[in-house]
Design a protein around this motif. Structure first.
Motif, PDB file in Angstrom:
ATOM      1  N   ARG A 109      -6.695  10.809  -0.696  1.00 17.04           N
ATOM      2  CA  ARG A 109      -6.641   9.510  -0.874  1.00 17.04           C
ATOM      3  C   ARG A 109      -7.537   9.114  -2.309  1.00 17.04           C
ATOM      4  O   ARG A 109      -7.254   8.042  -3.057  1.00 17.04           O
ATOM      5  CB  ARG A 109      -7.458   8.632  -0.128  1.00 17.04           C
ATOM      6  N   GLN A 110      -8.699   9.960  -2.470  1.00 22.66           N
ATOM      7  CA  GLN A 110      -9.335   9.826  -3.740  1.00 22.66           C
ATOM      8  C   GLN A 110      -8.491   9.995  -4.967  1.00 22.66           C
ATOM      9  O   GLN A 110      -8.737   9.274  -6.034  1.00 22.66           O
ATOM     10  CB  GLN A 110     -10.466  10.845  -3.782  1.00 22.66           C
ATOM     11  N   SER A 130      -5.663   7.047  -4.954  1.00 19.35           N
ATOM     12  CA  SER A 130      -6.058   5.624  -5.256  1.00 19.35           C
ATOM     13  C   SER A 130      -6.516   5.508  -6.633  1.00 19.35           C
ATOM     14  O   SER A 130      -6.151   4.414  -7.286  1.00 19.35           O
ATOM     15  CB  SER A 130      -7.312   5.450  -4.304  1.00 19.35           C
ATOM     16  N   PRO A 179      -3.937   0.598  -2.605  1.00 21.11           N
ATOM     17  CA  PRO A 179      -4.544   0.949  -1.142  1.00 21.11           C
ATOM     18  C   PRO A 179      -3.827   2.205  -0.559  1.00 21.11           C
ATOM     19  O   PRO A 179      -2.627   2.128  -0.359  1.00 21.11           O
ATOM     20  CB  PRO A 179      -4.458  -0.134  -0.228  1.00 21.11           C
ATOM     21  N   VAL A 180      -4.498   3.331  -0.344  1.00 23.63           N
ATOM     22  CA  VAL A 180      -3.771   4.625   0.230  1.00 23.63           C
ATOM     23  C   VAL A 180      -4.306   4.776   1.429  1.00 23.63           C
ATOM     24  O   VAL A 180      -5.388   4.875   2.121  1.00 23.63           O
ATOM     25  CB  VAL A 180      -4.285   5.817  -0.735  1.00 23.63           C
ATOM     26  N   GLY A 215       0.701  -1.281  -0.231  1.00 22.01           N
ATOM     27  CA  GLY A 215       0.070   0.059   0.120  1.00 22.01           C
ATOM     28  C   GLY A 215       0.928   1.263  -0.040  1.00 22.01           C
ATOM     29  O   GLY A 215       1.990   1.081   0.066  1.00 22.01           O
ATOM     30  N   ARG A 218      -3.730   2.825  -8.154  1.00 22.93           N
ATOM     31  CA  ARG A 218      -4.269   1.564  -7.977  1.00 22.93           C
ATOM     32  C   ARG A 218      -3.766   0.894  -6.871  1.00 22.93           C
ATOM     33  O   ARG A 218      -3.832  -0.492  -6.624  1.00 22.93           O
ATOM     34  CB  ARG A 218      -4.105   0.751  -9.274  1.00 22.93           C
TER      35      ARG A 218
END
Length: 413
Positions: A192-193, A196, A202-203, A162, A200
């Motif tokens: 994050r939006q 991510s 996980p943030v 991640g 691709r």
């Protein structure tokens, strides 16, 4: 709100993507595998019988979880412990396996970004720094463009678990948003939006003080402690509170904001309209400007002041001592209000000029009503010059060590 443009999606950094949700977005029941993994991290190598005693789990549960964790590449078996023959199966100790996985992190400071890879034990595998222009669009764009090459150069075939993104200011870890970072000029930036969608991966997004508190609980001075306060002093000054083995977020992740803590002494004006606030008094920007005004350095650059102090310049050392005494007043207040087992300080002089810790301890002793032994309670960060790198990876590693069975590695589509 800062406008953030989202460019076309770049190629996948790893394949397949790792569907490992950030710890903030959902609560999980007690994870027996996570209990085992954290026990091995704290006390390993450990045999299964010792793990059962340490965790309170049944021997059958320990054997099952250990097998699962070995299968995921998170633990590995070691040769049997040497000793006289005994009945039953030989005791095969297990330890955390750092060879297969890594956490990627980015720490966003006021002028620089630190890209890092950290293994499952918190050891920094790689670290690179680049400058940025402070705007949210520039910073997130540089992360998107720099990250693929960084991982290609540095991951060494490890599976990336991640991306952790940490910074100062008010960070809402549940939403993955930087609510406010006054020095960067950011408001409501959906980190994050954006990342991510672009990476691709996980943030996991958090404030650097909370991230460091997690790192201290996992790998550092707070390992085995239930209560800890992390104090971070840089351009941004903030704190994190750990209790019961977890880190307090507060409503909208606002816990730990001590930037405007009044010191009770005259100080420079603060952006909030008052004077003498902690951050305005002790921040690196403030010290750099003061040193320049006093003719100690040729431009208002904190790094130059630190170089002078490392060279033994008396006036530069005096400024750091004064700063640590102001930090000591804030630490004394936190100790009296929260009374933790440990208060961990991440600050430049503490890292580079450890002899000056005596000034910090003296100020705590003079102002705290509860802390009678500051030399044992107030300690420097466990991570030295790698403090920013470790903080960035820690938010990912905290999730992995808590809920390892939610992990799917890059090779297990």
């Amino acid at each position: 709100m800062a406008a953030v443009a989202t460019p076309a999606r770049p190629p996948l950094l790893i394949a397949p993507a790792l569907p490992y949700p950030p710890p903030e977005v959902r609560a999980a029941p007690r994870d027996g595998a996570g209990v085992v993994l954290r026990a091995v991290l704290r006390g390993g190598p450990l045999a299964r019988t010792a793990l059962a005693r340490a965790t309170g789990l049944s021997p059958a549960a320990v054997s099952r979880h250990t097998a699962e964790l070995i299968g995921l590449g998170l633990l590995r078996e070691l040769p049997p412990v040497a000793g006289p023959p005994r009945a039953g199966r030989p005791q095969m100790p297990v330890e955390v396996d750092p060879a297969h996985h890594a956490a990627c992190g980015v720490h966003i400071a006021v002028d620089m970004m630190t890209f890092t890879l950290v293994d499952l034990r918190g050891a920094v595998l790689a670290e690179e720094r680049i400058r940025h222009r402070r705007s949210a669009g520039d910073v997130l764009g540089r992360i998107r463009s720099y990250l693929p090459g960084f991982l290609a150069r540095r991951s060494r075939h490890r599976s990336v678990l991640g991306l952790g993104v940490v910074t100062g200011g008010w960070v809402d870890s549940e939403r993955g948003t930087v609510v406010e970072h006054s020095l960067l000029g950011w408001r409501n930036v959906p980190v994050r939006q954006v990342l991510s969608a672009a990476t691709r991966l996980p943030v996991h997004v958090d404030g650097h003080a909370r991230a460091l508190a997690r790192a201290e609980l996992l790998f550092g001075a707070g390992s085995g402690s239930a209560e800890l306060v992390q104090l971070f002093v840089g351009n941004v000054v903030d704190a994190a509170i750990a209790t019961g083995g977890g880190v307090l977020r507060g409503r909208s992740s606002g816990a730990g904001d001590i930037a405007h803590l009044p010191l009770g002494v005259p100080g420079p004006p603060c952006a909030c309209g008052r004077s003498g606030c902690l951050q305005a008094t002790v921040s690196e920007h403030t010290l750099g400007r003061r040193a320049f005004a006093e003719g100690l350095i040729e431009r208002p650059d904190f790094a130059l002041l630190l170089e002078r102090a490392l060279d033994g310049h008396p006036a530069a050392l005096r400024m750091f001592r004064e700063r640590l005494r102001m930090v000591g007043r804030a630490a004394a207040l936190l100790l009296d209000v929260l009374n933790p087992e440990l208060l961990v300080v991440a600050e430049a002089a503490v890292v580079h000029l450890p002899d000056l810790m005596a000034d910090l301890h003296e100020e705590v002793a003079a102002h705290s009503h509860l802390c009678a032994d500051p030399e044992h309670v107030v300690v420097p960060t466990s991570f030295g010059e790698q403090v920013l790198a470790v903080s960035a990876g820690a938010v990912v590693l905290d999730a992995v060590h808590r809920r390892p069975m939610e992990l799917r590695t890059a090779g297990s589509a």
